[in-house]
Scaffold this motif. Structure first.
Motif, short mmCIF file in Angstrom:
data_model
loop_
_atom_site.label_atom_id
_atom_site.label_comp_id
_atom_site.label_asym_id
_atom_site.label_seq_id
_atom_site.Cartn_x
_atom_site.Cartn_y
_atom_site.Cartn_z
N LYS A 201 -14.92 7.38 -4.66
CA LYS A 201 -14.10 6.72 -3.65
C LYS A 201 -14.77 5.47 -3.10
CE LYS A 201 -11.36 7.70 0.49
NZ LYS A 201 -10.94 8.72 1.47
N THR A 202 -16.08 5.43 -3.12
CA THR A 202 -16.80 4.27 -2.58
C THR A 202 -17.12 3.22 -3.64
OG1 THR A 202 -18.93 5.37 -2.92
CG2 THR A 202 -17.85 5.69 -0.78
N ALA A 203 -16.54 3.37 -4.83
CA ALA A 203 -16.88 2.45 -5.93
C ALA A 203 -16.48 1.02 -5.64
CB ALA A 203 -16.22 2.93 -7.22
N VAL A 204 -15.34 0.84 -4.94
CA VAL A 204 -14.83 -0.50 -4.64
C VAL A 204 -14.21 -0.47 -3.25
CG1 VAL A 204 -14.36 -1.18 -7.03
CG2 VAL A 204 -12.63 0.08 -5.74
N PRO A 205 -14.11 -1.62 -2.59
CA PRO A 205 -13.44 -1.67 -1.29
C PRO A 205 -11.93 -1.43 -1.45
CG PRO A 205 -14.82 -3.61 -1.63
CD PRO A 205 -14.72 -2.91 -2.94
N ALA A 206 -11.32 -0.86 -0.43
CA ALA A 206 -9.88 -0.65 -0.45
C ALA A 206 -9.14 -1.98 -0.28
CB ALA A 206 -9.48 0.32 0.66
N VAL A 207 -7.92 -2.04 -0.79
CA VAL A 207 -7.05 -3.20 -0.62
C VAL A 207 -6.08 -2.89 0.51
CG1 VAL A 207 -5.33 -4.69 -1.69
CG2 VAL A 207 -7.22 -3.79 -3.07
N PRO A 208 -6.17 -3.60 1.63
CA PRO A 208 -5.25 -3.32 2.74
C PRO A 208 -3.80 -3.56 2.32
CG PRO A 208 -7.04 -4.78 3.42
CD PRO A 208 -7.10 -4.69 1.92
N LYS A 209 -2.88 -2.82 2.95
CA LYS A 209 -1.47 -2.99 2.62
C LYS A 209 -1.02 -4.44 2.80
CE LYS A 209 0.24 1.71 3.29
NZ LYS A 209 1.25 2.58 3.95
N ALA A 210 -1.53 -5.08 3.85
CA ALA A 210 -1.13 -6.46 4.12
C ALA A 210 -1.59 -7.43 3.03
CB ALA A 210 -1.69 -6.91 5.47
N ALA A 211 -2.58 -7.01 2.22
CA ALA A 211 -3.11 -7.88 1.17
C ALA A 211 -2.49 -7.62 -0.19
CB ALA A 211 -4.63 -7.71 1.08
N ARG A 212 -1.51 -6.73 -0.25
CA ARG A 212 -0.89 -6.42 -1.54
C ARG A 212 -0.09 -7.61 -2.08
NH1 ARG A 212 1.77 -0.53 -0.03
NH2 ARG A 212 -0.13 0.74 -0.24
N SER A 213 -0.04 -7.70 -3.39
CA SER A 213 0.79 -8.70 -4.04
C SER A 213 2.25 -8.26 -4.02
CB SER A 213 0.32 -8.92 -5.48
OG SER A 213 0.44 -7.71 -6.21
N LEU A 214 3.10 -9.08 -4.60
CA LEU A 214 4.52 -8.78 -4.64
C LEU A 214 4.82 -7.58 -5.52
CD1 LEU A 214 5.95 -12.38 -5.12
CD2 LEU A 214 5.84 -11.08 -2.98
N SER A 215 5.91 -6.91 -5.20
CA SER A 215 6.52 -5.94 -6.09
C SER A 215 7.79 -6.58 -6.66
CB SER A 215 6.83 -4.64 -5.35
OG SER A 215 7.28 -3.64 -6.27
N ALA A 216 8.68 -5.76 -7.21
CA ALA A 216 9.90 -6.31 -7.81
C ALA A 216 10.96 -5.23 -7.88
CB ALA A 216 9.61 -6.85 -9.21
N VAL A 217 12.18 -5.68 -8.02
CA VAL A 217 13.27 -4.84 -8.50
C VAL A 217 13.65 -5.40 -9.86
CG1 VAL A 217 15.62 -4.01 -8.14
CG2 VAL A 217 14.12 -4.36 -6.17
N THR A 218 13.68 -4.54 -10.87
CA THR A 218 14.03 -4.99 -12.21
C THR A 218 15.22 -4.22 -12.74
OG1 THR A 218 12.55 -3.44 -13.37
CG2 THR A 218 11.63 -5.57 -12.71
N TRP A 219 16.03 -4.90 -13.52
CA TRP A 219 17.13 -4.28 -14.24
C TRP A 219 16.89 -4.51 -15.72
CZ3 TRP A 219 17.47 -7.09 -9.83
CH2 TRP A 219 18.14 -6.53 -8.74
N CYS A 220 16.67 -3.45 -16.47
CA CYS A 220 16.61 -3.53 -17.93
C CYS A 220 18.00 -3.14 -18.43
CB CYS A 220 15.55 -2.59 -18.49
SG CYS A 220 13.86 -3.11 -18.12
N VAL A 221 18.70 -4.09 -19.02
CA VAL A 221 20.11 -3.87 -19.33
C VAL A 221 20.41 -4.22 -20.78
CG1 VAL A 221 20.68 -4.42 -16.93
CG2 VAL A 221 20.90 -6.19 -18.68
N HIS A 222 21.44 -3.56 -21.27
CA HIS A 222 22.03 -3.90 -22.55
C HIS A 222 23.48 -4.26 -22.23
CE1 HIS A 222 23.35 -2.86 -26.86
NE2 HIS A 222 22.51 -3.86 -26.96
#
Length: 522
Positions: A301-322
């Motif tokens: 658990k101490t291997a790396v520092p945690a990433v705060p929620k405020a520092a998260r990158s973007l997420s997405a909504v994706t549609w895989c469609v045919h």
């Protein structure tokens, strides 16, 4: 570290690149992944009777993979996968009444792009584009060996590696200026600011917060954008096959419940079925926050520092469609821009909701860069449609409830229709992935798809490098240095492999094994 046994946790592109490197050097490599296929985010997603890439779709920086294959002694990249260079990097559209709709193509040939910019914005903007392109090239060449290919991650080290005049060189990469501010100085046409500002989203960031350093993406794209025959997932399959041919063992459907230590070193992984696999080195190719949140056990658990929620990158909504389409002439990559770019990112990052009007990216995976009638698929075609979203998939936020996803879909289709594109979605041939589903696929991320957001000048220097605080435990993937994206993740895997080989050689009494070339370790 003096042994030969390496376990790679995660068969994403970083883990696979490391497995190829290490197996080619004769180490005993075992790759385990909880999924039933390689690739990590380069995953294959069903859409009714079809299947398509549901993650990365753009292939650049092919030299990363050329170098990987060269070191493995297997020839050219074309011997591994089929590649097709695109002459049109992307098509872009802005909505409005039919007479006012704007369509703009960005070409691999800068002269064709200049002609297009001249037609769109005038001769003065063409001159500004040339200056922008030159600056993007300077930034790239300043960073490619000192940072991108180098496993050292600190700003002081970067300045030292730049050599005499390094401080001046660092100033010219504009780490303290936002991308949007820099683009405002380069271009007067806000549409061009919006177009090139989209480079921030390639790393899951906002152009209003990301550093102007990301202008280098313009140079990267001009060095070549390719489509991969069979899709990006075919590249993952090919790398997994190459790792096996070099002697690695790859297991799918094998989730890791914890990583164990002994004597202050990472020593074993324990699978969900209780089996324990011992190793001399363990490479974790997942989001680094999974370690920090204890999802791989308390020992690491101490291997790396945690990433705060405020520092998260973007997420997405994706549609895989045919689905069948009509109206707008899609190319392989097409972007439909929102009318209010600042509001879009304020919605996502400040208001923590899906954008009132999203920018929509579509990868038409049955098309290349020729929009002639002969190249338009007859009948349904495979589309990945994507809009940016907040990385709150691990929270009870009502902003990501099913009703909000449906409303976002309606707004997305309405924007496309205003640009002239009609997409006939069939629920039976559509797979939707939301931030909540991404959070389940990639634990401890909240659905963030790019690790820590590249916001502010310090962000790039807070990504952990290949070595962790725990000897014998190494990192690869888009949440580690040098950052997100397929080629960057592959480089992280190569840097991890080099670190493992270097540490092994430094503690082994046997003759050191050489790994010519590869990435610099400073």
């Amino acid at each position: 570290m003096s042994g030969d046994r390496v376990i790679v946790v995660g068969a994403g592109v970083g883990g696979l690149a490391a497995a190829v490197d290490l197996a080619a050097q004769g180490l005993q490599v075992t790759v385990v992944d909880k999924a039933d296929q390689p690739g990590g985010k380069m995953r294959r997603v069903p859409a009714g009777p079809a299947a398509l890439d549901g993650g990365p779709t753009v292939f650049t920086m092919r030299w990363v993979f050329d170098d990987l294959l060269d070191r493995a002694g297997v020839g050219r990249l074309e011997d591994l996968v089929g590649l097709r260079p695109l002459s049109v990097l992307a098509r872009h559209a802005w909505d409005g009444p039919q007479a006012d709709r704007v369509r703009f193509d960005l070409f691999a040939d800068p002269r064709r792009t200049e002609d297009a910019i001249g037609a769109l914005s005038g001769a003065a903007e063409v001159k500004r584009f040339r200056a922008f392109r030159d600056e993007a090239a300077r930034i790239y060449h300043t960073l490619v060996d000192t940072y991108i290919r180098n496993s050292k991650t600190s700003m002081p080290g970067l300045i030292r590696r730049a050599g005499v005049g390094g401080v001046g060189d660092m100033a010219r990469i504009h780490p303290f200026t936002t991308l949007w501010a820099a683009l405002g100085k380069h271009f007067q046409d806000v549409r061009l600011q919006q177009l090139f500002g989209r480079y921030a989203t390639y790393v899951g960031a906002s152009p209003f917060l990301a550093p102007a350093t990301l202008m280098l993406v313009a140079h990267v794209e001009l060095e070549g954008v390719y489509s991969v025959d069979g899709g990006m997932h075919a590249l993952a399959q090919a790398l997994a096959g190459l790792a096996k041919r070099k002697g690695a063992t790859v297991h799918y459907g094998q989730a890791v419940s914890r990583i164990e230590t002994a004597g202050g070193r990472a020593r074993a992984v324990v699978l969900d079925d209780g089996r324990r696999l011992e190793a001399d080195a363990i490479l974790f190719n997942g989001d680094v926050n999974a370690l920090a949140e204890g999802l791989l056990g308390p020992a690491v658990k101490t291997a790396v520092p945690a990433v705060p929620k405020a520092a998260r990158s973007l997420s997405a909504v994706t549609w895989c469609v045919h689905a069948e389409t009509e109206g707008f002439p899609l190319l392989r990559h097409t972007v439909f821009f929102s009318r209010d770019y600042p509001r879009e990112f304020d919605d996502i990052l400040k208001r923590r909701r899906l954008p009132a009007e999203p920018t929509v990216y579509i990868c038409a995976q049955d098309r290349l860069d020729d929009a002639t009638q002969d190249s338009v698929p007859a009948g349904p075609e495979r589309l990945l449609m994507l809009v940016n979203a907040p990385a709150d998939g691990d929270s009870p936020s009502p902003a990501l409830d099913p009703s909000e996803i449906t409303a976002c879909q309606d707004r997305t289709l309405a924007l496309l229709a205003r640009c002239g594109l009609r997409v006939r979605l069939d629920p039976d041939s559509t797979t939707i992935t939301t931030p909540r589903q991404f959070a389940r696929l990639f634990p401890a991320t909240g659905g963030a798809l790019y690790g820590r957001a590249s916001h502010g000048w310090q962000a790039s220097f807070t990504r952990p490098g290949a070595r962790t605080r725990i000897p014998g435990l190494y990192l690869a993937g888009g949440s580690a240095h040098p950052g997100p994206g397929v080629p960057m993740a592959a480089l992280s895997g190569r840097q991890a492999a080099m670190s493992i080989l270097t540490d092994r050689a430094s503690t082994s009494r046997s003759r050191r094994g050489a790994m010519p070339g590869g990435t610099s370790t400073g």
